[in-house]
Design an enzyme around this catalytic site. Structure first.
Site, PDB file in Angstrom:
ATOM      1  N   GLU A  25      -0.607  11.594  60.424  1.00 42.18           N
ATOM      2  CA  GLU A  25      -1.862  11.906  61.126  1.00 42.18           C
ATOM      3  C   GLU A  25      -1.896  13.338  61.647  1.00 42.18           C
ATOM      4  O   GLU A  25      -2.970  13.914  61.814  1.00 42.18           O
ATOM      5  CB  GLU A  25      -2.031  10.966  62.340  1.00 42.18           C
ATOM      6  CG  GLU A  25      -2.324   9.538  61.950  1.00 42.18           C
ATOM      7  CD  GLU A  25      -2.174   8.576  63.138  1.00 42.18           C
ATOM      8  OE1 GLU A  25      -2.385   8.994  64.289  1.00 42.18           O
ATOM      9  OE2 GLU A  25      -1.844   7.405  62.898  1.00 42.18           O
ATOM     10  N   HIS A  57       6.037  -2.798  58.146  1.00 42.57           N
ATOM     11  CA  HIS A  57       4.858  -1.997  58.537  1.00 42.57           C
ATOM     12  C   HIS A  57       3.573  -2.644  58.033  1.00 42.57           C
ATOM     13  O   HIS A  57       2.555  -1.963  57.881  1.00 42.57           O
ATOM     14  CB  HIS A  57       4.918  -0.565  57.948  1.00 42.57           C
ATOM     15  CG  HIS A  57       5.865   0.357  58.644  1.00 42.57           C
ATOM     16  ND1 HIS A  57       6.308   1.517  58.059  1.00 42.57           N
ATOM     17  CD2 HIS A  57       6.434   0.307  59.870  1.00 42.57           C
ATOM     18  CE1 HIS A  57       7.127   2.141  58.896  1.00 42.57           C
ATOM     19  NE2 HIS A  57       7.221   1.425  60.006  1.00 42.57           N
ATOM     20  N   ASN A  63       5.321  -5.452  71.898  1.00 40.05           N
ATOM     21  CA  ASN A  63       6.148  -5.070  70.759  1.00 40.05           C
ATOM     22  C   ASN A  63       7.569  -4.869  71.291  1.00 40.05           C
ATOM     23  O   ASN A  63       7.884  -3.826  71.857  1.00 40.05           O
ATOM     24  CB  ASN A  63       5.588  -3.779  70.153  1.00 40.05           C
ATOM     25  CG  ASN A  63       6.412  -3.299  68.977  1.00 40.05           C
ATOM     26  OD1 ASN A  63       7.440  -3.872  68.644  1.00 40.05           O
ATOM     27  ND2 ASN A  63       5.961  -2.223  68.352  1.00 40.05           N
ATOM     28  N   ARG A 121       4.260  -8.604  68.193  1.00 33.38           N
ATOM     29  CA  ARG A 121       4.635  -8.095  66.883  1.00 33.38           C
ATOM     30  C   ARG A 121       6.005  -8.691  66.550  1.00 33.38           C
ATOM     31  O   ARG A 121       6.970  -8.509  67.297  1.00 33.38           O
ATOM     32  CB  ARG A 121       4.726  -6.577  66.918  1.00 33.38           C
ATOM     33  CG  ARG A 121       5.179  -6.004  65.599  1.00 33.38           C
ATOM     34  CD  ARG A 121       5.303  -4.508  65.682  1.00 33.38           C
ATOM     35  NE  ARG A 121       5.702  -3.977  64.393  1.00 33.38           N
ATOM     36  CZ  ARG A 121       5.954  -2.707  64.177  1.00 33.38           C
ATOM     37  NH1 ARG A 121       5.827  -1.837  65.156  1.00 33.38           N
ATOM     38  NH2 ARG A 121       6.305  -2.284  62.991  1.00 33.38           N
ATOM     39  N   ARG A 156      16.797   6.887  59.049  1.00 36.71           N
ATOM     40  CA  ARG A 156      17.176   5.971  57.967  1.00 36.71           C
ATOM     41  C   ARG A 156      17.054   6.688  56.619  1.00 36.71           C
ATOM     42  O   ARG A 156      16.147   7.507  56.442  1.00 36.71           O
ATOM     43  CB  ARG A 156      16.261   4.742  57.966  1.00 36.71           C
ATOM     44  CG  ARG A 156      16.527   3.796  59.122  1.00 36.71           C
ATOM     45  CD  ARG A 156      15.491   2.696  59.208  1.00 36.71           C
ATOM     46  NE  ARG A 156      14.536   2.948  60.264  1.00 36.71           N
ATOM     47  CZ  ARG A 156      13.384   2.282  60.424  1.00 36.71           C
ATOM     48  NH1 ARG A 156      13.049   1.340  59.583  1.00 36.71           N
ATOM     49  NH2 ARG A 156      12.586   2.567  61.421  1.00 36.71           N
ATOM     50  N   GLU A 211      -1.868  -0.393  65.269  1.00 30.54           N
ATOM     51  CA  GLU A 211      -1.265  -1.722  65.081  1.00 30.54           C
ATOM     52  C   GLU A 211      -1.594  -2.638  66.257  1.00 30.54           C
ATOM     53  O   GLU A 211      -1.854  -3.828  66.073  1.00 30.54           O
ATOM     54  CB  GLU A 211       0.256  -1.578  64.930  1.00 30.54           C
ATOM     55  CG  GLU A 211       0.648  -0.933  63.613  1.00 30.54           C
ATOM     56  CD  GLU A 211       2.008  -0.276  63.647  1.00 30.54           C
ATOM     57  OE1 GLU A 211       2.150   0.756  64.340  1.00 30.54           O
ATOM     58  OE2 GLU A 211       2.922  -0.767  62.992  1.00 30.54           O
TER      59      GLU A 211
END
Ligand code: AMP
Length: 394
Positions: free
Chosen positions: A321, A173, A7, A84, A231, A372
């Site tokens: 989580e 995502h 990634n 990714r 953001r 992921e």
């Protein structure tokens, strides 16, 4: 079958190696601070308590470092690399084997994913150089959202401009929301309509119907939607124009403000880290958490409407989580939608799969750790095996 997952983010390269037969992660880590002026790159190896400065200057160098390290450690039997890739546009609805044409499409989207696609491609090219006989597979963050109906993906700007510049809601995502959708389907096959809240440093929420994304909060770029670490999520477009006029900001300067200085960090003036804000008594830190939770709650309501009701509400990623408090604040007052958490179950659910639904409520509220990398490893194995099969039959 061992798969290397890469990634390559704007300033980091995260890596992991998976034995996909056993779904077991063999090693993982990250190289941080790439292209960060004045700060040397750092290699952090998970689980091994290694954190060392290393002399690399770009993503290609970082990938070369990872490959050499794996070889030194005897993890050499890698059969494919999964990457990714953030923006695959309309072209890719599924993971694909990297070809020259795929690289051209990734390059085509540099303009609309300037922070990610260039480093994603650099990682691919570096792997092709160091592992010339191993297939590379691109797994796109946008692919899962290719099922968005036009009514959800269309911005109300002049049609000719939207078409000329490929302006639409792409969503991001997707790898995480796809993983969540599959996990929920495996454990609760009756849950057909899912609202998936990925709440981390980057945050997004997706409405999923029969395993397909039908709406999602990130849009043309990963700036839209929920409040994130740095953001802003949804803002009035006039704010950009107004700031450009009043502060003489260039587009590049605004890009930095909206990507690095807004969100939780911008409101609080303290940190982008939810843990720090939750433990602070500062009024702006409290406001930042309030705005974050309020925005998620508003989206849950709108996706409830978009889905004509929901069977499951899922919390995932760092905040989703691990923070019972944020989950409680988001769901407070949503009983009228059939959403109610069990206080004790919520408190004990941290970083593990858990059903935190209050008894007597049909709508499942779940904490599901996302993965992921595992999804990328599985998909890479599948695409690479299909390719090998094709070659054998040919
Ligand atoms: P991610 O981008 O998914 O790694 O998530 C990072 C975010 O998760 C940061 O804002 C962390 O502060 C937040 N986070 C991690 N653990 C906790 C926790 N126990 N409580 C609240 N937030 C947490």
């Amino acid at each position: 079958m061992n798969i290397l997952v890469l990634n390559c983010g704007s300033s980091s390269v995260k890596y992991s190696v998976w034995n996909t037969d056993e779904e077991k992660r063999l090693v993982s880590g990250a190289i941080d601070c790439i292209h960060v002026a004045g700060i040397p790159c750092k290699h952090i190896k998970n689980g091994a308590h290694i954190s060392e400065e290393i002399a690399v200057s770009d993503h290609a160098g970082a990938v070369a470092f990872v490959i050499e390290m794996l070889s030194k450690e005897g993890i050499a039997d890698i059969v494919a690399v999964g990457h990714r890739v953030v923006q695959g546009g309309d072209r890719f609805k599924e993971p694909v084997l990297v070809t020259d044409e795929v690289k051209e499409v990734i390059t085509h989207y540099f303009d609309i994913a300037p922070l990610h696609n260039p480093s994603n491609l650099e990682g691919i090219v570096s792997c092709q150089k160091h592992y010339p006989s191993i297939p590379n597979v691109a797994v796109f963050d946008t692919a899962f959202h290719q099922t968005l109906p036009e009514v959800a993906s269309t911005y109300a700007i002049p049609r000719y401009l939207a078409k000329k510049h490929d302006i639409k809601r792409y969503g991001f995502h997707g790898i995480s929301h796809d993983y969540i959708s599959r996990e929920v389907a495996a454990r609760y096959p009756v849950a057909k309509k899912i609202i998936s809240c990925h709440l981390g440093n980057g945050s997004s929420i997706t409405a999923i119907k029969y395993g397909k994304s039908v709406d999602t909060s990130m849009g043309f770029s990963p700036l839209e939607g929920l409040v994130m670490g740095t953001r802003p999520g949804d803002i009035d477009p006039e704010i950009s124009l107004y700031l450009m006029e009043k502060e003489n900001f260039t587009p590049g300067e605004l890009l930095v403000i909206f990507n690095k200085q807004s969100g939780l960090a911008g409101i609080s003036g303290i940190s982008s880290d939810m843990r720090k804000l939750l433990s602070s008594s500062d009024a702006d830190a409290r406001l930042a958490v309030d705005v974050f939770c309020y925005r998620v709650k508003k989206y849950i309501g709108s996706y409830f409407a978009a889905l004509d009701g929901a069977d499951a509400l899922v919390f995932t990623a760092g905040i989703g989580e691990n923070s019972p408090e944020v989950r409680r604040r988001i769901t407070d007052g949503l009983e009228s939608l059939g959403i109610k958490i069990d206080v004790a179950k919520n408190e004990s659910a941290q970083g593990i799969f858990a059903d935190i639904t209050a008894s007597g409520f049909a709508l499942k509220i779940l904490v599901v750790p996302t993965n992921e990398d595992l999804l990328i490893a599985r998909e890479t194995g599948r695409v690479a095996s299909a390719e090998k099969g094709d070659k054998v039959t040919k």
